[in-house]
Design an enzyme around this catalytic site. Structure first.
Site, short mmCIF file in Angstrom:
data_model
loop_
_atom_site.label_atom_id
_atom_site.label_comp_id
_atom_site.label_asym_id
_atom_site.label_seq_id
_atom_site.Cartn_x
_atom_site.Cartn_y
_atom_site.Cartn_z
N ASP A 91 0.82 -1.20 0.00
CA ASP A 91 0.00 0.00 0.00
C ASP A 91 0.86 1.26 0.00
OD1 ASP A 91 -2.56 1.15 0.03
OD2 ASP A 91 -2.54 1.37 2.21
N HIS A 92 0.49 2.24 -0.83
CA HIS A 92 1.17 3.53 -0.87
C HIS A 92 2.67 3.41 -1.07
CE1 HIS A 92 -2.45 5.75 0.11
NE2 HIS A 92 -2.68 4.89 1.08
N ASP A 113 2.22 4.98 -5.36
CA ASP A 113 1.67 6.27 -4.94
C ASP A 113 2.78 7.31 -4.93
OD1 ASP A 113 0.16 8.30 -3.94
OD2 ASP A 113 -0.19 7.42 -1.98
N GLU A 147 -3.37 6.48 -8.58
CA GLU A 147 -4.24 7.62 -8.70
C GLU A 147 -3.42 8.80 -9.17
OE1 GLU A 147 -2.20 6.95 -5.81
OE2 GLU A 147 -4.07 6.45 -4.80
N GLY A 227 -11.10 3.93 4.58
CA GLY A 227 -12.43 3.43 4.89
C GLY A 227 -12.83 3.53 6.34
N SER A 228 -11.87 3.71 7.24
CA SER A 228 -12.19 3.76 8.67
C SER A 228 -13.09 4.95 8.98
CB SER A 228 -10.91 3.86 9.51
OG SER A 228 -10.15 2.69 9.38
N ASN A 247 -10.02 -0.19 1.77
CA ASN A 247 -8.91 -0.25 2.71
C ASN A 247 -9.33 0.16 4.11
OD1 ASN A 247 -7.71 -0.39 0.11
ND2 ASN A 247 -5.80 0.46 0.90
N ASN A 249 -7.65 0.62 8.10
CA ASN A 249 -6.46 0.64 8.93
C ASN A 249 -6.77 1.20 10.33
OD1 ASN A 249 -3.92 0.84 10.07
ND2 ASN A 249 -3.00 2.00 8.42
#
Length: 304
Positions: A91-92, A113, A147, A227-228, A247, A249
């Protein structure tokens, strides 16, 4: 023990199948961040309990703490132990070199990213470096996500309210998404529709009408980061529109820390902390199971 190239390619092909099933079935795969072995166990147990396909993911901080190869080995071990369908997302990843390292380590999902390391990176630079990663990923068949601009927030607990006027400035424009996907050939596009990293004192609000326009503009997978702290009804609608990966976290980290603090306070004479981790794992597992239910992926696992 390292996987062979044949094994990595086979796993990447299965990951592509999992995303295709999610899109066709109108549900999303949860991508759950790992901080350590305990969070991995929690995700594996949740996947087993819900019979759900899942992603586990690490960002640069976790990579530096745990190591790419160690993460790959631990995931393989727990996949076998629990008999679950589980893939790894880098991720990232902040550079092409970091993304290439993830591909070579056998990760099935790679998020490049460039704007993470340089918030002011131009779209031209982001496109050029994303194309490099897409080309290299052909080695294994890993799915590449990206993105065209910096994504707001940070994976932590924030005390400030959300400045939606500022956040809206980073919303995805469907025409920009279409141009970016066509230029890069990414497998997954990370959309910005009100989702942002971290947990805030107010609920997040997603622009589902914008999501519909993005879905019509591009034909690849769509993911939602941050998403949290998002009310579940947004995700339930988003997966019907066509989001295939979400996602999580901060919600896990909050459950982990608060439970650990409680257990430590209740057991001040116990210094073998490993003996106290059962409640912590249970708390994180409960968060993951709840997200799986919301995302509609329970009962969707395909295990060899």
């Amino acid at each position: 023990m390292p996987l062979t190239l044949r094994q990595i390619r086979d796993s990447c092909q299965k990951a592509r199948g999992a995303m295709a099933r999610a899109r066709a079935g109108q549900y999303a795969l949860g991508a759950f961040n790992l901080d350590n072995q305990e969070t991995l166990i929690a995700v594996a147990r949740a996947a087993k309990a819900k019979n759900a396909p899942v992603l586990v993911e690490v960002s640069q901080g976790e990579v530096e703490a745990l190591g790419l190869d160690n993460v790959r080995d631990m995931v393989e071990n727990y996949k076998a132990e629990y008999g679950v369908e589980m893939y790894i997302n880098l991720d990232h990843s902040p550079s092409v070199a970091d993304a290439v390292a993830g591909i070579e380590a056998g990760f099935e999902f790679i998020h490049i990213d460039i704007s993470q390391a340089n918030h002011d990176a131009s779209e031209e630079e982001i496109i050029a470096k994303t194309k490099e990663v897409v080309a290299y990923a052909q080695l294994t068949g890993a799915l590449v996500e990206s993105e065209p601009h910096y994504f707001a927030g940070s994976s932590n607990v924030h005390t400030e309210d959300i400045d939606y006027q500022a956040v809206k400035q980073t919303f995805t424009k469907p025409e920009d998404a279409q141009r970016f996907v066509a230029a890069t050939g990414v497998d997954t596009f990370a959309a910005a529709i009100g989702n942002l990293h971290g947990s805030y004192p107010v609920p997040k609000v997603l622009d589902l009408e914008l999501l519909k326009r993005i879905r019509l503009a591009i034909d690849c997978n769509i993911s939602l980061h941050g998403g949290s702290g998002t009310p579940g009804h947004y995700f339930e609608k988003a997966v019907k529109i066509g989001v295939s990966k979400i996602n999580i976290n901060s919600d896990m980290r909050v459950a982990y820390r608060r439970t650990l603090e409680k257990v430590l306070a209740e057991n001040q004479s116990e210094y073998a902390v490993v003996k106290l981790m059962g409640q912590v794992i249970d708390a994180v597992q409960a968060v993951v199971e709840s997200k799986i239910d919301t995302f509609g992926s329970a009962g969707k696992a395909v295990v060899d």
